[in-house]
Design a protein around this motif. Structure first.
Motif, PDB file in Angstrom:
ATOM      1  N   LEU A 190      27.313  71.113 -67.279  1.00  0.00           N
ATOM      2  CA  LEU A 190      27.659  72.424 -67.811  1.00  0.00           C
ATOM      3  C   LEU A 190      27.443  73.455 -66.720  1.00  0.00           C
ATOM      4  CD1 LEU A 190      24.731  73.744 -70.055  1.00  0.00           C
ATOM      5  CD2 LEU A 190      24.535  71.703 -68.651  1.00  0.00           C
ATOM      6  N   VAL A 192      25.532  77.148 -65.971  1.00  0.00           N
ATOM      7  CA  VAL A 192      24.423  77.947 -66.500  1.00  0.00           C
ATOM      8  C   VAL A 192      24.289  79.232 -65.689  1.00  0.00           C
ATOM      9  CG1 VAL A 192      21.903  78.047 -66.656  1.00  0.00           C
ATOM     10  CG2 VAL A 192      23.113  76.040 -67.485  1.00  0.00           C
ATOM     11  N   ALA A 202      27.399  82.050 -62.809  1.00  0.00           N
ATOM     12  CA  ALA A 202      27.064  80.757 -63.389  1.00  0.00           C
ATOM     13  C   ALA A 202      27.215  79.675 -62.328  1.00  0.00           C
ATOM     14  CB  ALA A 202      27.964  80.457 -64.582  1.00  0.00           C
ATOM     15  N   TRP A 214      19.191  73.018 -62.865  1.00  0.00           N
ATOM     16  CA  TRP A 214      20.100  74.130 -62.608  1.00  0.00           C
ATOM     17  C   TRP A 214      19.668  74.817 -61.304  1.00  0.00           C
ATOM     18  CZ3 TRP A 214      18.514  79.416 -62.810  1.00  0.00           C
ATOM     19  CH2 TRP A 214      17.183  79.608 -63.182  1.00  0.00           C
ATOM     20  N   ASP A 238      32.342  75.196 -69.960  1.00  0.00           N
ATOM     21  CA  ASP A 238      31.143  75.180 -70.808  1.00  0.00           C
ATOM     22  C   ASP A 238      30.054  75.971 -70.094  1.00  0.00           C
ATOM     23  OD1 ASP A 238      29.047  74.708 -72.504  1.00  0.00           O
ATOM     24  OD2 ASP A 238      29.008  72.530 -72.240  1.00  0.00           O
ATOM     25  N   ARG A 240      26.810  78.547 -70.282  1.00  0.00           N
ATOM     26  CA  ARG A 240      25.731  78.936 -71.185  1.00  0.00           C
ATOM     27  C   ARG A 240      24.683  79.768 -70.458  1.00  0.00           C
ATOM     28  NH1 ARG A 240      25.394  74.303 -75.731  1.00  0.00           N
ATOM     29  NH2 ARG A 240      27.286  73.163 -75.172  1.00  0.00           N
ATOM     30  N   GLU A 241      24.092  80.683 -71.204  1.00  0.00           N
ATOM     31  CA  GLU A 241      22.989  81.460 -70.669  1.00  0.00           C
ATOM     32  C   GLU A 241      21.765  80.549 -70.562  1.00  0.00           C
ATOM     33  OE1 GLU A 241      19.518  83.737 -70.351  1.00  0.00           O
ATOM     34  OE2 GLU A 241      20.033  82.796 -72.260  1.00  0.00           O
ATOM     35  N   SER A 244      19.601  79.712 -73.621  1.00  0.00           N
ATOM     36  CA  SER A 244      20.333  78.902 -74.600  1.00  0.00           C
ATOM     37  C   SER A 244      20.430  77.454 -74.139  1.00  0.00           C
ATOM     38  CB  SER A 244      21.737  79.472 -74.812  1.00  0.00           C
ATOM     39  OG  SER A 244      21.672  80.782 -75.350  1.00  0.00           O
ATOM     40  N   ALA A 245      20.642  77.262 -72.841  1.00  0.00           N
ATOM     41  CA  ALA A 245      20.718  75.903 -72.316  1.00  0.00           C
ATOM     42  C   ALA A 245      19.362  75.209 -72.393  1.00  0.00           C
ATOM     43  CB  ALA A 245      21.222  75.932 -70.875  1.00  0.00           C
ATOM     44  N   LEU A 248      18.355  73.439 -75.543  1.00  0.00           N
ATOM     45  CA  LEU A 248      18.965  72.145 -75.826  1.00  0.00           C
ATOM     46  C   LEU A 248      18.157  70.982 -75.281  1.00  0.00           C
ATOM     47  CD1 LEU A 248      22.670  73.038 -74.945  1.00  0.00           C
ATOM     48  CD2 LEU A 248      21.619  72.993 -77.214  1.00  0.00           C
TER      49      LEU A 248
END
Length: 260
Positions: A190, A192, A202, A214, A238, A240-241, A244-245, A248
């Motif tokens: 993804l 980030v 990102a 990341w 995809d 994501r902040e 939020s990542a 998961l």
């Protein structure tokens, strides 16, 4: 530290056939590293890097990018049991707390070069037997804000690195030999970004159950996969902040605090 690893002694011929493509093309890694970085962000990094050097706040560092796997797998393949050594920094650290990283750290005055630094720091963090490792190549120095580290990644190989684990819980929360195929798997990839006041950039990341890889580490691994020819198409939309990542991440992952 073993005398064998004093200074910047490299042994590229120790690379197995399946790693040769990466070792032979390390010069392409910087371009792959910056491919997804917007020009204005690259420019800002260059300004900050120059300022750190001029003001004396620059800090030299090195990290160990250690691949393990069989010696006899043929060129052009990725062995199923090939892995990459990754740590997660303790949440109490001042810089990059809780972040997945390669083992490594700041250079000491008595260090003889980035290879020495990377191996010393890896041994201190993970307990790894550095005499089992073969430093293959030194990558171009990379700048990491806001810590002002100028980091040299040291690419290395071991057929069997032996046991590793958390040595100092105050510095490291997790040590894991992560299968390279977990990074290759498109379902684990993804983009980030971290909330910034003026910009949103990102970068490539990897969601691996107990860790989100990341930032600098995710970007280096993404570049390695591209240059080695192991990367598969993945959904770069995809995005994501960071918080939020991180939500998961599954704390019950099979990646434990040590791998043997």
């Amino acid at each position: 530290m073993s005398a064998e690893h004093d200074g910047d002694r490299l042994t590229p011929d120790a690379a197995p056939a399946w790693l040769k493509g990466l070792v032979d093309n390390v010069r392409d890694i910087p371009d792959a590293y910056t491919r997804r970085v917007p020009p204005e962000v690259r420019a800002a990094f260059e300004v900050a890097s120059t300022a750190a050097t001029v003001t004396g706040t620059r800090r030299d560092a090195a990290v160990l990018v250690l691949f393990s796997g069989p010696r006899d797998a043929p060129a052009g393949t990725l062995p199923d049991d090939a892995d990459l050594l990754v740590t997660v920094r303790a949440s109490t650290l001042r810089n990059h707390a809780g972040q997945a990283a390669f083992p490594g750290g700041a250079s000491d005055p008595e260090d003889t070069g980035p290879v020495f630094t990377a191996l010393r720091e890896a041994r201190e963090e993970t307990g790894i037997d550095t005499d089992r490792l073969h430093p293959l190549a030194v990558l171009e120095r990379m700048f990491i804000p806001p810590s002002n580290f100028h980091v040299v990644p040291v690419l290395a190989y071991s057929a069997d690195p032996g046991p590793v684990g958390v040595v100092s819980p105050g510095e490291t929360a997790i040590v894991a030999r992560v299968p390279v195929r977990a990074f290759v798997n498109p379902e684990n990839r993804l983009m980030v970004y971290r909330k910034q006041k003026s910009r949103r950039y990102a970068g490539p990341a990897f969601l691996l159950n107990q860790m989100l890889v990341w930032g600098f580490t995710g970007q280096v691994i993404s570049a390695l996969l591209d240059v080695a020819g192991w990367a598969k198409p993945w959904n770069t939309d995809d995005v994501r902040e960071l918080d939020s990542a991180m939500a998961l991440v599954d704390a019950t992952s099979s990646y434990g605090e040590g791998q043997r």
